[in-house]
Design a protein around this motif. Structure first.
Motif, short mmCIF file in Angstrom:
data_model
loop_
_atom_site.label_atom_id
_atom_site.label_comp_id
_atom_site.label_asym_id
_atom_site.label_seq_id
_atom_site.Cartn_x
_atom_site.Cartn_y
_atom_site.Cartn_z
N ASP A 10 -25.90 -7.39 17.48
CA ASP A 10 -26.48 -6.09 17.77
C ASP A 10 -28.00 -6.16 17.80
O ASP A 10 -28.64 -5.32 18.44
CB ASP A 10 -26.02 -5.06 16.74
CG ASP A 10 -24.57 -4.67 16.92
OD1 ASP A 10 -24.25 -4.02 17.92
OD2 ASP A 10 -23.75 -5.04 16.06
N TYR A 11 -28.58 -7.13 17.09
CA TYR A 11 -30.04 -7.24 17.02
C TYR A 11 -30.55 -8.66 17.22
O TYR A 11 -31.57 -8.87 17.87
CB TYR A 11 -30.54 -6.73 15.67
CG TYR A 11 -30.28 -5.27 15.42
CD1 TYR A 11 -31.11 -4.29 15.97
CD2 TYR A 11 -29.21 -4.85 14.63
CE1 TYR A 11 -30.87 -2.94 15.74
CE2 TYR A 11 -28.97 -3.51 14.40
CZ TYR A 11 -29.80 -2.55 14.95
OH TYR A 11 -29.55 -1.22 14.72
N GLN A 24 -36.74 -10.30 18.92
CA GLN A 24 -35.29 -10.29 18.90
C GLN A 24 -34.73 -9.87 20.26
O GLN A 24 -35.43 -9.88 21.27
CB GLN A 24 -34.80 -9.36 17.78
CG GLN A 24 -35.24 -9.81 16.39
CD GLN A 24 -34.49 -11.04 15.90
OE1 GLN A 24 -34.52 -12.11 16.53
NE2 GLN A 24 -33.83 -10.94 14.77
N LEU A 25 -33.46 -9.50 20.28
CA LEU A 25 -32.79 -9.20 21.54
C LEU A 25 -33.45 -8.06 22.31
O LEU A 25 -33.65 -8.15 23.53
CB LEU A 25 -31.32 -8.85 21.29
CG LEU A 25 -30.35 -10.00 21.00
CD1 LEU A 25 -28.98 -9.45 20.68
CD2 LEU A 25 -30.28 -10.94 22.20
N HIS A 26 -33.77 -6.98 21.60
CA HIS A 26 -34.22 -5.77 22.27
C HIS A 26 -35.67 -5.42 21.98
O HIS A 26 -36.25 -4.61 22.71
CB HIS A 26 -33.34 -4.58 21.83
CG HIS A 26 -31.87 -4.87 21.89
ND1 HIS A 26 -31.20 -5.08 23.08
CD2 HIS A 26 -30.94 -4.99 20.91
CE1 HIS A 26 -29.92 -5.32 22.82
NE2 HIS A 26 -29.75 -5.26 21.52
N ALA A 27 -36.23 -5.96 20.95
CA ALA A 27 -37.58 -5.56 20.53
C ALA A 27 -38.10 -6.59 19.54
O ALA A 27 -37.41 -7.54 19.16
CB ALA A 27 -37.54 -4.17 19.89
N LYS A 46 -43.38 -1.54 17.75
CA LYS A 46 -44.14 -1.88 18.96
C LYS A 46 -45.27 -2.83 18.56
O LYS A 46 -45.90 -2.66 17.51
CB LYS A 46 -44.69 -0.62 19.62
CG LYS A 46 -43.64 0.30 20.18
CD LYS A 46 -44.29 1.51 20.86
CE LYS A 46 -43.25 2.39 21.55
NZ LYS A 46 -42.27 2.96 20.61
N ASN A 75 -36.52 -3.07 12.84
CA ASN A 75 -35.97 -3.64 14.07
C ASN A 75 -36.61 -3.15 15.35
O ASN A 75 -36.30 -3.68 16.42
CB ASN A 75 -34.46 -3.34 14.14
CG ASN A 75 -33.67 -4.12 13.11
OD1 ASN A 75 -33.91 -5.30 12.91
ND2 ASN A 75 -32.74 -3.46 12.43
N TRP A 76 -37.50 -2.14 15.27
CA TRP A 76 -38.01 -1.57 16.52
C TRP A 76 -39.52 -1.36 16.56
O TRP A 76 -40.00 -0.43 17.21
CB TRP A 76 -37.32 -0.21 16.78
CG TRP A 76 -35.84 -0.32 16.83
CD1 TRP A 76 -34.94 -0.02 15.84
CD2 TRP A 76 -35.05 -0.77 17.93
NE1 TRP A 76 -33.65 -0.25 16.25
CE2 TRP A 76 -33.69 -0.72 17.55
CE3 TRP A 76 -35.34 -1.21 19.23
CZ2 TRP A 76 -32.64 -1.08 18.38
CZ3 TRP A 76 -34.31 -1.58 20.07
CH2 TRP A 76 -32.97 -1.51 19.65
N ALA A 118 -31.40 -12.47 18.13
CA ALA A 118 -31.39 -13.32 19.32
C ALA A 118 -30.61 -14.61 19.11
O ALA A 118 -30.23 -15.27 20.08
CB ALA A 118 -32.83 -13.65 19.72
#
Length: 556
Positions: A417-418, A48-51, A97, A94-95, A420
């Motif tokens: 916000d999340y 996604q956008l951030h992770a 690794k 959403n986050w 892509a």
């Protein structure tokens, strides 16, 4: 509830081991991102956008307390302490690794869960009525059929590379709470003239850039024919569906371009050819599955304490008025837990809240929870005498918001916000609307009203079937929000009408406030809902409210 057998366990564990090796190869550079992408998508892992984002399947929305606690532990150990429940009855993290995802999948397997086929051009998580097995208007619990479809579709060799993703929803009640007519295949349980249960089979529904209401392929299909008939539908689509243009690849376009009669002809032909291959094994399997979904041992107790608590506590009474639904067993209620407190992100639950809900299910709901497509959590079997204790525990956990079905019970996708793919924000708009109407203290006066928000044309927020739908778009780099009106996701499914030009992010909240206050003036009395008023009057008066003439605007 269904419990994994030895085959399920071995299959999921082998997939985890396989993906662990693929992740290791991606991290050491043996696989490029392009090579890794189809492998991760087969296991529900998005970028996604951030992770990365991991989407975990919750088949037909059913969880047990151990599974919910494990979801909480995963949120704490490998994410940021919360999860997001979606309109597909799934949960998303959403986050995560990348290096932790195999361990997360292993932890899911420990409690009979996985992320297989939550992405890709395959048959996705089968969804169902979130009141299944409990609803007073239910013909039969549809979850055994949903589980049969899950087992059949998982890793089906013919259907792993369909023209596009494929979604199936099942409902066993008179009132459609599964949005069946907005799915690639919708199955609504009905009775024939002899009173026998079977299914109305609907095909070609879907939202997105080309919203369509599904069409009835069969008025009545006997339960015994369900699996070969569904396989016939997917087989026909797999051969006929377009692969030259992903925007025209869904079965709704296939039905539209070829016509319902041709699709019926091809499906019936295919069904006749393969029906004999299903020599009763599917019915034997269904019988085994049905045994796992036997109703709980309901008890008979006095409800006097519940009635007394309602009289003594106005806040509790308000919660019971909005958050309870009729149960098929005397003395019981279905509890909808709102995870949409005013100003919070719709669908987000913290790990602590998940544990509270797990504890309540274990103590008061015969060990069952459900995730609704409306992004709330359900305790399906609560005796009325236990409701005061359930309410007290929910209130302590900040989960006792009395707004189910009201203006602040908003469906919203993660938006920009999340996601892509998003072209506008959804979450802040939902938060602003909920907070504003809470400040005005008119939610209960407004009554039943479904607002649904999508941050792009893909319509993950189901805005097309919202009584008020909001679609966020990009207009020359500026967020712009279109409003649709009169949508409905029940058995009378309707695609909402576009009201007119869009509104900026600053204008959308005042526009919604004008619209809702205007409805209060237009309705015949307090019993007439927004949707009923819209259907009675049509678009014109609502459009005038949204786009007042310049003279009226200046006078105001």
């Amino acid at each position: 509830m269904y419990t994994y057998n030895d085959f399920d366990e071995a299959f999921v564990r082998s997939r985890v081991a396989q993906f662990r090796a693929q992740v290791e190869r991606r991290i050491d550079g043996s696989l490029t991102e392009d090579e890794f992408k189809p492998l991760r998508l087969m296991n529900g892992l998005y970028l996604q956008l951030h992770a990365y984002m991991l989407r975990v399947a919750v088949p037909y929305g059913t969880l047990n307390p151990s599974q919910m606690r494990q979801l909480a532990d995963i949120a704490d150990r490998w994410d940021k302490g919360y999860g997001h429940f979606t309109t597909r009855q799934n949960i998303q993290y959403n986050w995560p690794k990348l290096q932790d995802v195999p361990d997360t999948l292993e932890a899911l397997a420990d409690v009979g869960m996985h992320a297989i086929q939550t992405s890709g051009n395959t048959i996705r998580n089968v969804t169902a009525d979130h009141f299944a097995g409990a609803a007073a208007d239910e013909i039969e619990d549809p979850r055994p059929v949903a589980e049969l479809l899950r087992q059949w579709s998982t890793d089906h060799p013919e259907f792993q590379f369909l023209p596009r993703k494929f979604k199936i929803a099942v409902s066993g009640a008179e009132h459609d709470r599964a949005v069946t007519k907005a799915h690639d295949i919708g199955l609504r349980m009905v009775r024939n003239a002899a009173g026998e249960p079977g299914f109305e089979v609907i095909v070609g529904g879907g939202l997105g850039r080309t919203p369509m209401v599904g069409k009835v392929l069969r008025d009545f299909l006997p339960k015994a024919d369900l699996l070969p008939y569904v396989e016939a539908i997917v087989s026909v689509y797999n051969l006929l569906g377009r692969r030259d243009n992903k925007y025209k690849a869904r079965i709704k376009i296939t039905v539209h371009e070829n016509g319902l009669e041709k699709i019926q002809e091809l499906v019936e032909e295919r069904f006749a050819a393969i029906r004999g291959e299903f020599t009763g094994f599917d019915q034997d399997l269904l019988t085994e599955i049905e045994a796992a979904f036997a109703p709980p041992a309901f008890v008979t107790k006095s409800t006097d304490g519940y009635e007394a608590a309602r009289l003594a506590n106005p806040a509790f009474r308000s919660w019971t008025d909005t958050n309870l639904a009729d149960h098929k067993a005397d003395g019981y209620a279905i509890v909808s837990i709102s995870i949409k407190k005013h100003g919070q992100t719709p669908g987000d639950a913290t790990s602590d809240q998940m544990r509270v809900m797990a504890d309540l299910a274990e103590r008061y709901s015969h060990g069952e929870l459900r995730i609704s497509h409306e992004q709330n959590v359900i305790l399906p079997h609560v005796h009325q005498s236990d409701l005061p204790a359930v309410y007290a525990a929910l209130r302590e956990a900040d989960l006792a918001t009395a707004n189910i079905g009201l203006v602040s019970d908003i469906i919203a996708c993660p938006g920009m916000d999340y996601c892509a793919l998003a072209t506008a924000r959804s979450i802040p708009i939902a938060q602003e609307i909920a907070t504003r109407f809470d400040d005005l203290k008119i939610e209960h006066e407004i009554g039943a009203l479904k607002i649904k928000i999508s941050g792009c044309i893909n319509a993950c927020g189901h805005h097309h079937v919202g009584h008020i739908g909001i679609l966020g778009l990009d207009r020359a780099g500026v967020e712009n929000y279109q409003i649709t009106l009169g949508g409905d996701g029940t058995e009378t499914t309707t695609i909402g009408e576009r009201a007119g030009p869009g509104f900026s992010a600053d204008e959308i909240m005042p526009a919604i406030e004008r619209l809702v206050k205007g409805y209060l003036d237009l309705r015949t009395d307090e019993t007439e809902t927004f949707l009923q008023t819209y259907r009675r009057l049509g678009l014109a008066p609502f459009k005038e409210i949204l786009y007042p003439s310049e003279e009226k605007a200046n006078a105001a």
